[in-house]
Design an enzyme around this catalytic site. Structure first.
Site, PDB file in Angstrom:
ATOM      1  N   ALA A 160     108.861   8.012 -32.026  1.00 20.45           N
ATOM      2  CA  ALA A 160     108.541   6.824 -32.980  1.00 20.45           C
ATOM      3  C   ALA A 160     109.064   5.365 -32.592  1.00 20.45           C
ATOM      4  CB  ALA A 160     109.113   6.899 -34.320  1.00 20.45           C
ATOM      5  N   LEU A 162      93.767  11.773 -14.050  1.00 20.85           N
ATOM      6  CA  LEU A 162      94.415  13.040 -13.251  1.00 20.85           C
ATOM      7  C   LEU A 162      95.602  12.849 -12.964  1.00 20.85           C
ATOM      8  CD1 LEU A 162      91.248  13.052 -10.528  1.00 20.85           C
ATOM      9  CD2 LEU A 162      91.768  14.867 -12.276  1.00 20.85           C
ATOM     10  N   LYS A 203      87.655  10.631  -4.020  1.00 17.70           N
ATOM     11  CA  LYS A 203      87.983   9.908  -5.206  1.00 17.70           C
ATOM     12  C   LYS A 203      87.557   8.485  -5.239  1.00 17.70           C
ATOM     13  CE  LYS A 203      91.704   9.269  -8.601  1.00 17.70           C
ATOM     14  NZ  LYS A 203      91.419   7.751  -8.901  1.00 17.70           N
ATOM     15  N   GLU A 222      81.460   7.694 -11.465  1.00 20.85           N
ATOM     16  CA  GLU A 222      81.866   6.557 -11.118  1.00 20.85           C
ATOM     17  C   GLU A 222      80.739   5.650 -10.861  1.00 20.85           C
ATOM     18  OE1 GLU A 222      85.121   7.036 -11.600  1.00 20.85           O
ATOM     19  OE2 GLU A 222      86.231   5.366 -10.597  1.00 20.85           O
TER      20      GLU A 222
HETATM   21  S1  IVH Z   1      87.377  14.145 -12.184  1.00 16.70           S
HETATM   22  C1  IVH Z   1      89.092  15.760 -16.164  1.00 16.70           C
HETATM   23  N1  IVH Z   1      86.569  13.472  -9.802  1.00 16.70           N
HETATM   24  O1  IVH Z   1      89.772   8.974 -11.216  1.00 16.70           O
HETATM   25  C2  IVH Z   1      88.938  15.093 -14.511  1.00 16.70           C
HETATM   26  N2  IVH Z   1      87.579  11.849 -11.016  1.00 16.70           N
HETATM   27  O2  IVH Z   1      92.423   9.449 -12.322  1.00 16.70           O
HETATM   28  C3  IVH Z   1      88.525  14.012 -14.668  1.00 16.70           C
HETATM   29  N3  IVH Z   1      87.476   9.599 -10.211  1.00 16.70           N
HETATM   30  O3  IVH Z   1      89.014   8.400 -14.462  1.00 16.70           O
HETATM   31  C4  IVH Z   1      88.202  13.341 -13.334  1.00 16.70           C
HETATM   32  N4  IVH Z   1      86.514  10.037  -8.285  1.00 16.70           N
HETATM   33  O4  IVH Z   1      87.053   7.889 -12.833  1.00 16.70           O
HETATM   34  C5  IVH Z   1      87.132  13.183 -10.887  1.00 16.70           C
HETATM   35  N5  IVH Z   1      85.563  13.021  -7.719  1.00 16.70           N
HETATM   36  C6  IVH Z   1      86.217  12.450  -8.743  1.00 16.70           C
HETATM   37  C7  IVH Z   1      86.766  11.276  -9.127  1.00 16.70           C
HETATM   38  C8  IVH Z   1      87.314  11.075 -10.103  1.00 16.70           C
HETATM   39  C9  IVH Z   1      87.097   9.202  -8.845  1.00 16.70           C
HETATM   40  C10 IVH Z   1      88.060   8.708 -11.103  1.00 16.70           C
HETATM   41  C11 IVH Z   1      87.737   8.941 -12.528  1.00 16.70           C
HETATM   42  C12 IVH Z   1      89.128   9.170 -13.454  1.00 16.70           C
HETATM   43  C13 IVH Z   1      90.086   8.935 -12.405  1.00 16.70           C
HETATM   44  C14 IVH Z   1      91.287   9.919 -12.699  1.00 16.70           C
END
Ligand code: IVH
Length: 669
Positions: free
Chosen positions: A35, A84, A116, A173
């Protein structure tokens, strides 16, 4: 609270929050209640709301996601958009895989390796197969609804290719290509707008435009990587899910791989660490996901993110070193750039001893002082930049940097125009400016004089062999003096003179760009050349004629008129003419050409000519040669092997012709 008090309070709160974050998340030894922590965060949010200028990118408030802007309605995600967990080393990746093995009770789980993407995450919602909404990530629970803008992104299907009942949220993305990012920045610079720092910000900025026509004018792409609400679409693995998304009409990376065991994952890391730069867009790491959806479910999620996936982050190319001195570099238009002179340090394998501090405002904002340890960053091919000082006890005692009052090269008084961040030396004879103007003139994108680089420019200036751009074309008569220069020799002089000779007939657009008129970049120069065809016409153009041209705004028009009225510039142009510099005129879209004013795309293999040649021809005939098919495309010339562009063209009902037909029409043109 006044701004000064607010600033102090905000700093205290940030320190407090970060300290307790560390105790809580890293050491797992909290000292205060949740809190109490919440209260501090809310106070900080309030202050930043009242004084937005105090908001810093590293403020803990930024971790909870940006507050939705009021410009777009906000909308709740049906299932939250989680983040992530990160792994910053192979050891951390291995630890993740061990956690997974423990969680599922076996150590042979396969993973899907993905890129990513470094862009803007977006959730696109379809109901009964029709695009209903597109929502940014926001705070993970709610985001901004930017549907109108999303509809301009061609890789977001308006309708799924197969019927899917009910509602699904496809997650992915939005990316901007690196070249498109450069193009937008050139445009913004011309318009006097601040440049985007990187493609990610540019993608986010483009998607949050209030005028979706602006979004539409930028080549954005959407890459799908998962599904929120709507479940598994009847598939059993992450790999099949991606295939399924592809079938539904989404763009899915071809670089996904099913990987077995740590060694294959580590190899994937090694491969992409080397290859990432060759991609046309930015990635900031890789993502590893447990491939089996059943196992994913078994592992579940924590508040932060799924336990079945991890982001492997590439080492940021950053380093810290000592700031020895701040020097001021004079550019070709007289703008002074503060430059950090550093103790040499290796950043991502490259030794850096200088970094830019951009401009006076930036320097003061970052508050770096000589003697500080500073953090520097090298992103891709761009000039290394100083991020800021590494705090230490001595920092406050060191003197603040001062803006110079006089030009470090010619000592004339500097000026600073109202509202401009730049300090400027107004002396056109300033040797610093002259040198940079010549460097620009001979550079690859300008007159492209082979073998004529910055070092040679400075040597020739030192030897007194040149003092302006026209002198370059008198070097022919100074052959002996050139050969006598240290490390020159007959052969290199001969090569240089040949290259200089060849530059005399460069196309008009290059010549205009080479002159270095303020605000006239490559695009502007091209428009000028296309409109006026000959140099004489540009020289005598009036302000009214100039502003009527595409890509030329009033500021630029003013600069152009001023440039060509300046008696010295006129004299230089006259000398260049007498020395045989005859830029090749550009042929305007003659009324007779059916290509004039059209946008043409070439795809597949051309057999009779190279694609570059065909594109150049189109430009000469007043057409625009584009690399991608959109609603603005008028004509597509398709050869063997044409793929998705041809498909898009057919879908959009754009005229498609063969190379043979193209040649036939060309002959008439
Ligand atoms: S999976 C529940 N796969 O990274 C899983 N995310 O830090 C959600 N991102 O906000 C994400 N490439 O915008 C996933 N191949 C990929 C990705 C990816 C970019 C971004 C995504 C997310 C961030 C997570």
């Amino acid at each position: 609270m006044n701004i000064k008090e607010a600033k102090e309070k905000a700093a205290q709160l940030r320190e407090f929050i970060e300290h307790h974050n560390y105790l809580y998340y890293v050491l797992d030894q909290p000292e205060i209640s949740d809190a109490e922590w919440d209260k501090a965060l809310r106070q900080l949010i309030e202050i930043e709301k009242e004084f937005p200028e105090l908001r810093t990118p590293d403020s803990p408030t930024q971790r909870v996601g940006a507050e939705p802007s009021k410009a777009f309605p906000d909308r709740k995600h049906l299932s939250p958009m989680l983040s992530l967990d990160n792994a910053f080393s192979l050891d951390e990746l291995r630890a993740f895989m061990q956690r997974v093995a423990k969680g599922v009770g076996r150590d042979d789980a396969a993973y899907l390796g993905e890129l990513k993407f470094d862009g803007l995450s977006l959730s696109v919602v379809y109901t009964d197969g029709e695009l209903e909404a597109a929502v940014t990530r926001g705070d993970g629970e709610r985001g901004e609804e930017i549907t109108a803008n999303a509809k301009t992104v061609r890789s977001i299907p308006l309708k799924l290719r197969q019927r899917v009942r009910g509602t699904i949220e496809v997650r992915g993305e939005v990316l901007l290509d690196k070249t498109e990012f450069e193009r937008i920045n050139v445009e913004r610079e011309k318009m006097g707008e601040p440049k985007f720092a990187n493609p990610r910000n540019a993608a986010a900025g483009s998607m949050r435009q209030l005028d979706s026509r602006i979004t539409a004018s930028r080549k954005l792409s959407f890459w799908a990587y998962g599904v929120g609400e709507g479940g598994a679409l009847g598939v059993k693995t992450q790999w099949e899910l991606m295939e399924r998304l592809r079938e539904l009409g989404f763009r899915v990376s071809d670089e996904i791989r099913v990987l077995n065991g740590f060694d294959e994952c580590a190899k994937f890391v090694e491969e992409w660490t080397a290859r990432r730069k060759s991609l046309s867009f930015d990635i900031d790491g890789l993502v590893f996901k447990v491939n089996d959806l059943g196992l994913q479910q078994k592992l579940g999620s924590s508040a932060r993110g799924p336990r079945w996936a991890i982001a492997y982050k590439f080492a940021a190319e950053r380093a810290t070193t000592r700031l020895k001195e701040i020097t001021w570099q004079v550019g070709r238009t007289g703008v002074l750039t503060p430059t950090a002179e550093l103790e040499p340090v290796s950043v991502g394998g490259v030794t850096v001893s200088r970094a830019t501090l951009h401009n006076l405002d930036d320097l003061l904002r970052k508050d770096v002082r000589v003697g500080d340890r500073v953090e520097i960053e090298r992103a891709g091919d761009v000039i290394p930049a100083v991020i800021g000082p590494v705090p230490d006890d001595e920092h406050a005692k060191r003197p603040k940097p001062q803006a110079p009052e006089r030009c470090p090269i010619c000592e004339s008084r500097l000026s600073r125009a109202e509202g401009e961040a730049a300090l400027r030396c107004l002396n056109k004879k300033c040797p610093g400016q002259i040198a940079e103007r010549i460097v620009h003139f001979v550079s690859r994108s300008a007159m492209d004089i082979d073998g004529f680089g910055e070092v040679l420019v400075f040597r020739l200036l030192d030897e007194g062999l040149i003092s302006d751009i026209a002198d370059i074309y008198e070097l022919e008569s100074k052959r002996d003096a050139l050969v006598a220069m240290p490390r020159m020799g007959e052969q290199s002089v001969a090569n240089l003179l040949t290259a200089i000779e060849a530059s005399k007939t460069r196309p008009l657009n290059r010549f205009l760009y080479a002159l270095g008129i303020r605000h006239v970049g490559e695009t502007g120069a091209f428009s000028l050349a296309q409109h006026f065809e000959k140099l004489e016409n540009v020289v005598s153009a009036t302000f009214e004629e100039l502003v009527a041209i595409k890509d030329i705004g009033p500021n630029t028009a003013g600069e152009i008129v001023e440039f060509f009225q300046d008696p010295e510039n006129r004299q230089t142009l006259e000398r260049l003419r007498r020395l045989g510099v005859r830029p090749e005129p550009m042929h305007r879209a003659s009324g007779g050409s059916e290509f004039a004013g059209k946008t043409v795309v070439f795809t597949g293999k051309l057999e009779q000519m190279k694609r570059e040649e065909a594109e150049e021809l189109m430009r000469k005939l007043g057409a625009t040669a584009s690399g991608s098919v959109s609603r603005n495309t008028d004509l597509v010339v398709a050869g063997p092997g044409a793929g998705s562009k041809l498909e898009t063209a057919t879908k959009l009902g754009i005229e498609v012709i063969s190379e043979e037909e193209f040649l036939r029409r060309l002959n008439k043109a």
